[in-house]
Design a protein around this motif. Structure first.
Motif, PDB file in Angstrom:
ATOM      1  N   GLY A 197      -1.710   1.335  37.124  1.00 34.49           N
ATOM      2  CA  GLY A 197      -1.959   1.537  38.547  1.00 34.49           C
ATOM      3  C   GLY A 197      -2.544   0.315  39.226  1.00 34.49           C
ATOM      4  N   GLY A 198      -3.083  -0.603  38.441  1.00 32.79           N
ATOM      5  CA  GLY A 198      -3.685  -1.804  39.015  1.00 32.79           C
ATOM      6  C   GLY A 198      -4.905  -2.217  38.222  1.00 32.79           C
ATOM      7  N   ASN A 206      -8.068   2.403  40.354  1.00 32.91           N
ATOM      8  CA  ASN A 206      -6.626   2.433  40.645  1.00 32.91           C
ATOM      9  C   ASN A 206      -5.891   3.413  39.729  1.00 32.91           C
ATOM     10  N   ILE A 207      -4.912   4.092  40.294  1.00 33.45           N
ATOM     11  CA  ILE A 207      -4.005   4.944  39.506  1.00 33.45           C
ATOM     12  C   ILE A 207      -2.598   4.718  40.041  1.00 33.45           C
ATOM     13  N   LEU A 208      -1.604   5.189  39.309  1.00 34.20           N
ATOM     14  CA  LEU A 208      -0.258   5.209  39.878  1.00 34.20           C
ATOM     15  C   LEU A 208      -0.312   6.194  41.044  1.00 34.20           C
ATOM     16  N   ASP A 209       0.280   5.814  42.157  1.00 33.72           N
ATOM     17  CA  ASP A 209       0.122   6.594  43.379  1.00 33.72           C
ATOM     18  C   ASP A 209       0.472   8.064  43.181  1.00 33.72           C
ATOM     19  N   ASN A 210      -0.374   8.924  43.730  1.00 30.03           N
ATOM     20  CA  ASN A 210      -0.066  10.366  43.732  1.00 30.03           C
ATOM     21  C   ASN A 210      -0.511  10.989  45.054  1.00 30.03           C
ATOM     22  N   GLY A 211      -0.097  12.227  45.264  1.00 25.79           N
ATOM     23  CA  GLY A 211      -0.473  12.918  46.487  1.00 25.79           C
ATOM     24  C   GLY A 211      -1.978  13.098  46.557  1.00 25.79           C
ATOM     25  N   LEU A 269      -0.982  10.238  50.456  1.00 27.38           N
ATOM     26  CA  LEU A 269      -0.556   9.784  49.133  1.00 27.38           C
ATOM     27  C   LEU A 269      -1.119   8.396  48.931  1.00 27.38           C
ATOM     28  N   GLY A 270      -1.509   8.062  47.706  1.00 22.38           N
ATOM     29  CA  GLY A 270      -2.009   6.725  47.473  1.00 22.38           C
ATOM     30  C   GLY A 270      -2.422   6.519  46.038  1.00 22.38           C
ATOM     31  N   GLY A 271      -2.970   5.339  45.763  1.00 24.48           N
ATOM     32  CA  GLY A 271      -3.213   4.930  44.394  1.00 24.48           C
ATOM     33  C   GLY A 271      -4.663   4.733  44.016  1.00 24.48           C
ATOM     34  N   PHE A 272      -5.560   5.484  44.662  1.00 22.81           N
ATOM     35  CA  PHE A 272      -6.959   5.476  44.237  1.00 22.81           C
ATOM     36  C   PHE A 272      -7.331   6.865  43.728  1.00 22.81           C
TER      37      PHE A 272
END
Lengths: 330, 82, 330
Positions: free
Chosen positions: C240-241, C246-251, C274-277
């Motif tokens: 995710g970063g 960071n994570i792979l983007d999710n709802g 939706l996003g990646g935190f």
């Protein structure tokens, strides 16, 4: 079959291992109105998106009372439900049942439009957003070099310079796995793993990003549809992908241009002035978006392609990992 | 000599300058007229001008730059003796 | 017809529960920040729950009526006056053509107040709702906040305005708002990315005990809290970063506490979908109204952990409370 596992913290409501070649599933508590369903591991695996969109489709078609909507992403589905109508346990059982009966995805040929978007790199809009961030939020951010994120992006991925980074952006198609954040914002992933750049996020996030900005965080590319806050490294600008006033024929049916399953392709590269004229043409209705409406995506052929390019992709990932280890994160 | 206070209608952060590296809108001792911008209140990521409702000499500010202020809080004193 | 003489600081048309079922296209629900006050205002004037009213933020609104209506103002005290006479909050009144309703600025604790008019604000629904969604510039009146000269159409009242007028919410059901520099207790469940996988148990203990200061830059999109150095359960965000937030983007659940780097941000009803935190907690739906009355730059928040079951119970209790049978004749 249903085996509900809980953690002391109560975060994981159920966990199922991999079965019959289907990735494992974890159901995570997301408050009284949401349930997060996660597939497989936290690794970047684009093929997960085909599975997720397949499952999302059957969930929608068989939705039980109380299921309000699903929000698919790369490896997860967030479910919005009314806890007064359906219990989270019944919801988990429903999703498990759908997942159990999901047909194999390897032979699918799915409709997937190809959308071409012109792009300007390190443009004046992007520079303005970065300048404001330096001025008002953080002056010492390591991801900002010479007022851009692109030099940092090149360093972080082991690329020669920002020009090579820009070439990578244009070298692959981008699979739009989900829409969200703000209206119509694509979460697009590189289909060609040889060009799959990765970047960390801003810390803290930017207060301001102009509409039309193109950015990347993790492996994911986004286009900001409206002026908004944001956490992605930003390096380019394109034409509008959201128009609430629906001023261009491309927005006639919906204020949102893109759909999940679209492939984005950045071309041609344009200057700031050229892009400004194109944006104007969008709003006066004369710009014609380049969209192949009838294109399809062959999942099997794609899986074979992945095997063919695997050695090159591995080599790039290796180079990336070595470079990233030497570069500070924000 | 009569003194008058200029109040902020909003809660938020008080700024004496339009941007961090710009000069202050007004200095203590300056002569102002009704409508003169004397500062900004920043709240909800938007900035609202605080304007003088009377003219005269801005005698002194009652709050520091970047201090949190409440609605109705006096931010500056104006004297009618120019 | 309602004639706007002064739009005030930020006044928008809203309905409850807003634009539901559009998260997957990136549309946050919008709607009233304080749905408790908004819904009670509608009940007081005899409107159906989905009827649109006005959200008045920090005051300054001046409007004139052009016909006979029941009205009610619920929420923060802005020194509302009807034809110069002070108007009691949480009570319904009869207004006639030519009557003038003025709001001053905030007179005490709280930040938003709600005006319901019998028949409701009859702007055209956009994508299923009349709620103004400012980041997407849609819904409400031309997708924006109100300004002087706007003329808002009104719907047909469901009940006789004279009958709906003269009722009040009993004192026991009127919430008391925490004042400047005071702490709001906000019920929340752990979120999908809490401990032990993403944060440590100590991180979560800190989260549920700290008095978080609400940043002045908070708005309907997000409520920014203090920067904190978390321990984190992971070294990095993996795919995710670079950062462990960071994570792979999710709802993102509506009301989630989204930890962006070091900074927690509550995602409000205009927030990203939706996003990646990571989201380490989710505000109970029944507690979301409290966010609407906090003062950016002044309020403190302590998150009180509740279980999913407790959050659902709170929601059911709230539904029973906001009901016509609980009103008194005044």
């Amino acid at each position: 079959m249903t085996e509900h596992v809980t953690q002391p913290s109560g975060v994981i409501l159920a966990r199922f291992p991999e079965r019959n070649g289907r990735p494992g599933v974890v159901y995570r508590n997301a408050g009284d109105s949401f349930l997060l369903v996660e597939f497989g591991e936290m690794v970047f695996d684009l093929t997960m998106s085909f599975r997720v969109l397949g499952l999302d489709d059957v969930i929608k078609r068989n939705r039980p009372a109380g299921l309000i909507e699903t929000i698919p992403a790369l490896r997860s589905i967030l479910i919005n439900y009314d806890c007064r109508q359906i219990s989270v346990r019944d919801l988990i059982d429903f999703v498990e049942d759908q997942y159990e009966h999901l047909p194999p995805f390897e032979n699918l040929v799915v409709p997937s439009r190809i959308v071409e978007l012109p792009i300007a790199f390190d443009d004046k809009w992007t520079r303005e957003a970065i300048a404001r961030y330096v001025q008002y939020q953080r002056a010492d951010a390591p991801n900002i070099i010479d007022g851009t994120n692109s030099k940092y992006a090149a360093m972080y991925n082991g690329l020669r310079d920002e020009e090579e980074f820009f070439r990578y952006i244009m070298a692959t198609d981008w699979w739009n796995a989900a829409l969200g954040f703000f209206p119509g914002l694509p979460f697009a992933y590189p289909l060609d793993p040889r060009y799959a750049v990765v970047l960390p996020k801003y810390n803290p996030t930017r207060h301001w990003t102009p509409a039309g900005t193109v950015g990347i965080a993790g492996p994911c590319l986004a286009i900001y549809p409206v002026e908004s806050a944001g956490g992605y490294q930003i390096f380019g600008h394109t034409v509008p992908i959201y128009d609430p006033l629906q001023r261009n024929p491309a927005f006639r049916e919906s204020p949102v241009l893109l759909r999940p399953g679209d492939r984005l392709r950045f071309r041609p590269r344009v200057t700031d002035d050229e892009l400004e004229a194109l944006i104007q043409a969008v709003y006066d209705g004369t710009y014609q978006y380049v969209i192949d409406e009838t294109a399809t995506f062959d999942v099997g052929a794609y899986l074979r392609f992945l095997q063919e390019v695997d050695p090159e992709a591995k080599a790039f990932r290796q180079r990336q990992a070595e470079a990233a280890a030497r570069v500070p994160v924000p | 000599m009569a003194e008058h206070t200029i109040k902020s209608p909003l809660p938020g952060i008080f700024y004496r300058r339009p941007s961090p590296d710009a000069a202050p809108f007004v200095q203590e001792g300056d002569t102002i007229t009704p409508g003169t911008v004397i500062g900004l209140v920043g709240v909800m990521k938007t900035f609202h001008q605080i304007t003088a409702d009377v003219g005269g000499k801005l005698v002194r500010f009652l709050v520091e730059n970047e201090e949190a202020i409440r609605p109705g809080q006096p931010v500056a004193v104006v004297s009618d003796e120019v | 017809m309602l004639e706007v003489r002064n739009g005030g600081f930020e006044t928008t048309v809203q309905d409850y529960p807003g634009r539901i079922g559009m998260l997957s296209l990136g549309f946050a629900p919008a709607g009233p920040m304080d749905d408790y006050a908004f819904r009670f205002a509608n009940v007081l004037v005899g409107n159906l729950p989905g009827t649109a009213g006005l959200e008045i933020t920090a005051g300054g609104l001046v409007i004139a009526f052009q016909d006979e209506r029941a009205i009610a103002v619920c929420g923060a005290d802005m020194g509302a006056r009807l034809n110069g006479q002070p108007l009691e909050l949480w009570r319904s009144y009869l207004v006639r053509a030519g009557d003038l309703l003025e709001f001053d600025y905030l007179q005490g604790p709280g930040f938003r107040t709600y005006l319901a008019v019998s028949g409701g604000i009859d702007v055209p629904p956009v994508l299923g709702s009349r709620a103004t969604y400012l980041p997407g510039a849609i819904g409400g009146f031309e997708g924006r906040k109100l300004q002087a000269g706007d003329r808002l159409p009104l719907g047909e009242p469901m009940t006789d305005p004279a009958q709906a007028a003269g009722r009040r919410v009993p004192a026991s059901l009127i919430p008391s708002y925490s004042g400047y520099n005071e702490v709001w207790e906000v019920e929340a469940t752990r979120g999908p990315q809490a401990d032990p996988d993403y944060m440590t148990a100590e991180d979560m203990a800190f989260f549920f005990s700290h008095h978080w200061k609400l940043d002045a830059a908070s708005n309907r999109t997000g409520y920014r809290l203090d920067i904190h150095k978390w321990q984190w359960a992971r070294e990095s965000g993996g795919a995710g970063g670079g950062h462990p937030s960071n994570i792979l983007d999710n709802g993102y659940p509506v009301g989630a506490v989204n930890v962006c780097g070091d900074q927690p941000i509550i995602l409000c009803i205009d927030g990203p979908t939706l996003g990646g935190f990571i989201c380490n907690a989710v505000v109970a739906k029944a507690a979301m109204w409290k966010l609407g009355q906090m003062v950016p730059g002044w309020s403190y928040i302590r998150f009180k952990e509740v279980t999913l079951e407790e959050a659902i119970t709170l929601l059911k209790q709230q539904d029973e409370t906001i009901h016509e049978s609980n009103l008194e004749r005044s």
